[in-house]
Design a protein around this motif. Structure first.
Motif, PDB file in Angstrom:
ATOM      1  N   ILE A   1       0.843  -1.188   0.000  1.00 21.71           N
ATOM      2  CA  ILE A   1       0.000   0.000   0.000  1.00 21.71           C
ATOM      3  C   ILE A   1       0.881   1.242   0.000  1.00 21.71           C
ATOM      4  N   ALA A   2       0.775   2.026  -1.068  1.00 20.05           N
ATOM      5  CA  ALA A   2       1.563   3.254  -1.172  1.00 20.05           C
ATOM      6  C   ALA A   2       0.935   4.307  -0.270  1.00 20.05           C
ATOM      7  N   CYS A   3       1.577   4.567   0.844  1.00 22.71           N
ATOM      8  CA  CYS A   3       1.001   5.451   1.864  1.00 22.71           C
ATOM      9  C   CYS A   3       2.085   6.345   2.439  1.00 22.71           C
ATOM     10  N   ASP A   4       1.896   7.638   2.328  1.00 20.86           N
ATOM     11  CA  ASP A   4       2.890   8.600   2.808  1.00 20.86           C
ATOM     12  C   ASP A   4       2.403   9.384   4.022  1.00 20.86           C
ATOM     13  N   VAL A   5       1.331   8.913   4.660  1.00 17.70           N
ATOM     14  CA  VAL A   5       0.842   9.571   5.873  1.00 17.70           C
ATOM     15  C   VAL A   5       0.806   8.546   6.999  1.00 17.70           C
ATOM     16  N   ASP A   6       0.909   9.030   8.231  1.00 18.12           N
ATOM     17  CA  ASP A   6       0.889   8.128   9.379  1.00 18.12           C
ATOM     18  C   ASP A   6      -0.323   8.378  10.276  1.00 18.12           C
ATOM     19  N   ASN A   7      -1.351   8.998   9.709  1.00 15.09           N
ATOM     20  CA  ASN A   7      -2.524   9.340  10.510  1.00 15.09           C
ATOM     21  C   ASN A   7      -3.245   8.085  10.986  1.00 15.09           C
ATOM     22  N   PRO A   8      -3.672   8.074  12.243  1.00 10.18           N
ATOM     23  CA  PRO A   8      -4.451   6.944  12.747  1.00 10.18           C
ATOM     24  C   PRO A   8      -5.887   7.016  12.232  1.00 10.18           C
ATOM     25  N   LEU A   9      -6.665   6.014  12.548  1.00  9.72           N
ATOM     26  CA  LEU A   9      -8.058   5.992  12.108  1.00  9.72           C
ATOM     27  C   LEU A   9      -8.897   7.034  12.843  1.00  9.72           C
ATOM     28  N   LEU A  10      -8.657   7.193  14.131  1.00  7.31           N
ATOM     29  CA  LEU A  10      -9.541   7.991  14.996  1.00  7.31           C
ATOM     30  C   LEU A  10      -8.815   9.182  15.605  1.00  7.31           C
ATOM     31  N   GLY A  11      -9.618  10.107  16.147  1.00 10.01           N
ATOM     32  CA  GLY A  11      -9.058  11.210  16.922  1.00 10.01           C
ATOM     33  C   GLY A  11      -8.792  12.457  16.104  1.00 10.01           C
ATOM     34  N   GLU A  12      -8.083  13.381  16.728  1.00 12.42           N
ATOM     35  CA  GLU A  12      -7.880  14.692  16.122  1.00 12.42           C
ATOM     36  C   GLU A  12      -6.948  14.646  14.909  1.00 12.42           C
ATOM     37  N   ARG A  13      -6.173  13.577  14.768  1.00  5.20           N
ATOM     38  CA  ARG A  13      -5.344  13.373  13.576  1.00  5.20           C
ATOM     39  C   ARG A  13      -5.894  12.255  12.696  1.00  5.20           C
ATOM     40  N   GLY A  14      -7.114  11.844  12.979  1.00  5.98           N
ATOM     41  CA  GLY A  14      -7.687  10.698  12.294  1.00  5.98           C
ATOM     42  C   GLY A  14      -8.278  11.018  10.936  1.00  5.98           C
ATOM     43  N   ALA A  15      -8.840   9.982  10.318  1.00  5.57           N
ATOM     44  CA  ALA A  15      -9.352  10.083   8.952  1.00  5.57           C
ATOM     45  C   ALA A  15     -10.412  11.169   8.816  1.00  5.57           C
ATOM     46  N   THR A  16     -11.369  11.188   9.740  1.00  2.38           N
ATOM     47  CA  THR A  16     -12.472  12.131   9.622  1.00  2.38           C
ATOM     48  C   THR A  16     -12.026  13.560   9.877  1.00  2.38           C
ATOM     49  N   ALA A  17     -11.244  13.763  10.925  1.00  2.00           N
ATOM     50  CA  ALA A  17     -10.835  15.115  11.306  1.00  2.00           C
ATOM     51  C   ALA A  17      -9.924  15.769  10.280  1.00  2.00           C
ATOM     52  N   ILE A  18      -8.971  15.019   9.757  1.00  2.09           N
ATOM     53  CA  ILE A  18      -7.949  15.608   8.885  1.00  2.09           C
ATOM     54  C   ILE A  18      -8.371  15.613   7.423  1.00  2.09           C
ATOM     55  N   PHE A  19      -8.883  14.504   6.947  1.00  2.89           N
ATOM     56  CA  PHE A  19      -9.165  14.381   5.519  1.00  2.89           C
ATOM     57  C   PHE A  19     -10.649  14.531   5.168  1.00  2.89           C
ATOM     58  N   GLY A  20     -11.506  14.493   6.194  1.00  4.16           N
ATOM     59  CA  GLY A  20     -12.941  14.538   5.947  1.00  4.16           C
ATOM     60  C   GLY A  20     -13.460  15.809   5.299  1.00  4.16           C
ATOM     61  N   PRO A  21     -13.010  16.999   5.736  1.00  7.40           N
ATOM     62  CA  PRO A  21     -13.589  18.231   5.183  1.00  7.40           C
ATOM     63  C   PRO A  21     -13.515  18.332   3.667  1.00  7.40           C
ATOM     64  N   GLN A  22     -12.433  17.862   3.049  1.00  5.11           N
ATOM     65  CA  GLN A  22     -12.323  17.947   1.593  1.00  5.11           C
ATOM     66  C   GLN A  22     -13.263  16.972   0.885  1.00  5.11           C
ATOM     67  N   LYS A  23     -13.844  16.045   1.666  1.00 11.26           N
ATOM     68  CA  LYS A  23     -14.748  15.045   1.089  1.00 11.26           C
ATOM     69  C   LYS A  23     -16.206  15.345   1.399  1.00 11.26           C
ATOM     70  N   GLY A  24     -16.447  16.511   1.964  1.00 10.75           N
ATOM     71  CA  GLY A  24     -17.820  16.911   2.251  1.00 10.75           C
ATOM     72  C   GLY A  24     -18.251  16.722   3.683  1.00 10.75           C
ATOM     73  N   VAL A  25     -17.323  16.385   4.576  1.00 15.73           N
ATOM     74  CA  VAL A  25     -17.665  16.231   5.993  1.00 15.73           C
ATOM     75  C   VAL A  25     -17.904  17.609   6.598  1.00 15.73           C
ATOM     76  N   GLU A  26     -19.118  17.842   7.066  1.00 15.46           N
ATOM     77  CA  GLU A  26     -19.468  19.099   7.710  1.00 15.46           C
ATOM     78  C   GLU A  26     -19.506  18.922   9.219  1.00 15.46           C
ATOM     79  N   ARG A  27     -19.676  20.032   9.920  1.00 20.68           N
ATOM     80  CA  ARG A  27     -19.617  19.991  11.383  1.00 20.68           C
ATOM     81  C   ARG A  27     -20.576  18.948  11.970  1.00 20.68           C
ATOM     82  N   GLY A  28     -21.770  18.877  11.434  1.00 20.47           N
ATOM     83  CA  GLY A  28     -22.761  17.935  11.950  1.00 20.47           C
ATOM     84  C   GLY A  28     -22.491  16.482  11.601  1.00 20.47           C
ATOM     85  N   HIS A  29     -21.594  16.239  10.650  1.00 27.79           N
ATOM     86  CA  HIS A  29     -21.275  14.871  10.237  1.00 27.79           C
ATOM     87  C   HIS A  29     -20.212  14.224  11.120  1.00 27.79           C
ATOM     88  N   HIS A  30     -19.351  15.053  11.691  1.00 31.98           N
ATOM     89  CA  HIS A  30     -18.114  14.547  12.288  1.00 31.98           C
ATOM     90  C   HIS A  30     -18.366  13.481  13.349  1.00 31.98           C
TER      91      HIS A  30
END
Length: 373
Positions: A190-219
């Protein structure tokens, strides 16, 4: 003199192949009798599929799979020259390029089509996979991809959960009995250049979610889904993925591969350089020239030019960086890794010209670079 030319794409203006040829044409004005080897490269992001297929004399395959919203779409995967290695760019099926800005919906967007691409590659005989996971439109933890490969996700009543991601807050069981029987015999890089965990303030939703349409109420809903998913993954496989580095990559797709498939997460450029046996090509080289659209502090985080510079330095070959733009303050950071640094944007070429006339601008910059060898 033998010069290896190995740039990444100059995003938005030149492909890696076009950049390499233009650099050669510029250097030919200075060294008309030199030997040139062109190795256009990618770092596991955009262009990885085309670069690897071409460099290994492989084949491109086109199939119909689901896009992030379940619509049929033509997508490609590659079979490398060894006939056994499949290259999957998840963006081909599950990429953000597949949906308009108004269509971005993290509750519906699924990686199902990426799983379908893997299944097609399995049918074609591939057992080693290189997976480029950049540019995703999804935040589903790879659930969709695993569903396409035969896994079932059930709630407490035994009902099969499907595309409605909020319903996975009720996930109780993951049934792997139907998972494609060929998968345990495979190997996934898996070509992966990030070390972000799944959860938390550095997780998938918090860091990468906004560019995918994640709004405040979705988080909170999405975080609850992924937290419940991680809990059931651990109950099912014995693997704790909550804080695993890289598990949050591509909306959590890294989690699915680390949990359910024989997978390794590695920097994309390292996977690609190993696959094309780049080190052996350095024998007898006088210079290596690499580059990208813009080189800055991000280049030091696993981008293609840095990976190439590391290999060249290890082999004792001097390396030159020729990029579209390199700011003066960034040259200081880059200088320890490159013997020469130059850029298209310079006192003789403004940014507007570099963008509107990239071929002549790079041609002139390559000629100027060659005179510094």
């Amino acid at each position: 003199m033998h010069i290896i030319i190995s740039p990444d794409s100059f995003k938005g203006t030149l492909t890696a192949k076009e950049a390499a040829q233009t650099m050669k044409d510029g250097l030919l004005r200075v060294f008309p009798h030199a030997q040139y080897t062109l190795i256009p490269i990618a770092d596991g992001g955009e262009g990885t599929l085309e670069v690897l297929v071409e460099l290994t004399e492989g084949q491109m395959q086109q199939v119909v799979v689901e896009d992030p919203l379940g619509r049929p779409v033509d997508a490609r995967f590659g079979i490398l020259g060894d006939g056994k290695t499949g290259v999957i760019e998840m963006a081909e099926a599950s990429g953000i390029m597949r949906v308009t800005k108004s269509e971005r919906n993290p509750f519906r967007a699924s990686t199902y089509g990426t799983g379908e691409l893997i299944r097609h590659a399995l049918d074609a005989g591939c057992r080693h996979f290189i997976l480029a996971i950049g540019g995703s439109a999804t935040n589903d933890g790879g659930i969709g991809a695993m569903r396409a490969l035969g896994a079932r996700f059930l709630d407490g009543s035994g009902k099969v959960l499907e595309t409605d991601l909020p319903s996975y807050q009720e996930l109780a069981t993951i049934d792997l009995a139907g998972l494609d029987s060929r998968l345990p015999k495979c190997r996934f890089d898996i070509a992966c250049d990030v070390d972000n965990p799944l959860l938390g303030e550095r997780g998938a939703t918090a860091i990468f979610g906004p560019q995918k349409g994640v709004e405040r109420g979705h988080h909170d809903v999405l975080e609850n889904v992924l937290r419940r998913y991680a809990q059931v993954v651990e109950e099912t496989t014995g693997k704790s993925v909550h804080e695993l580095p890289g598990a949050g990559a591509a909306g959590g797709l890294g989690t699915a591969f680390l949990a359910f498939l024989p997978s390794t997460l590695r920097p994309g450029i390292e996977i690609i350089l190993d696959e094309i046996d780049f080190d052996s090509k350095l024998d007898g080289a006088s210079w290596v020239v690499t580059g990208e659209g813009k080189s800055d502090v991000q280049t030091l985080s696993g981008k293609a030019p840095l990976g190439i510079a590391f290999r060249a330095k290890k082999a004792g070959v001097p390396v030159a960086l020729l990029s579209g733009m390199v700011r003066e303050e960034d040259r200081v950071l880059l200088a320890p890794h490159f013997d020469l640094i130059d850029s298209i944007v310079s006192p003789s070429c403004h940014l507007e010209e570099a963008l509107s006339r990239p071929v002549p601008a790079l041609l002139a910059a390559a000629e100027r670079l060659g005179k510094s060898f």
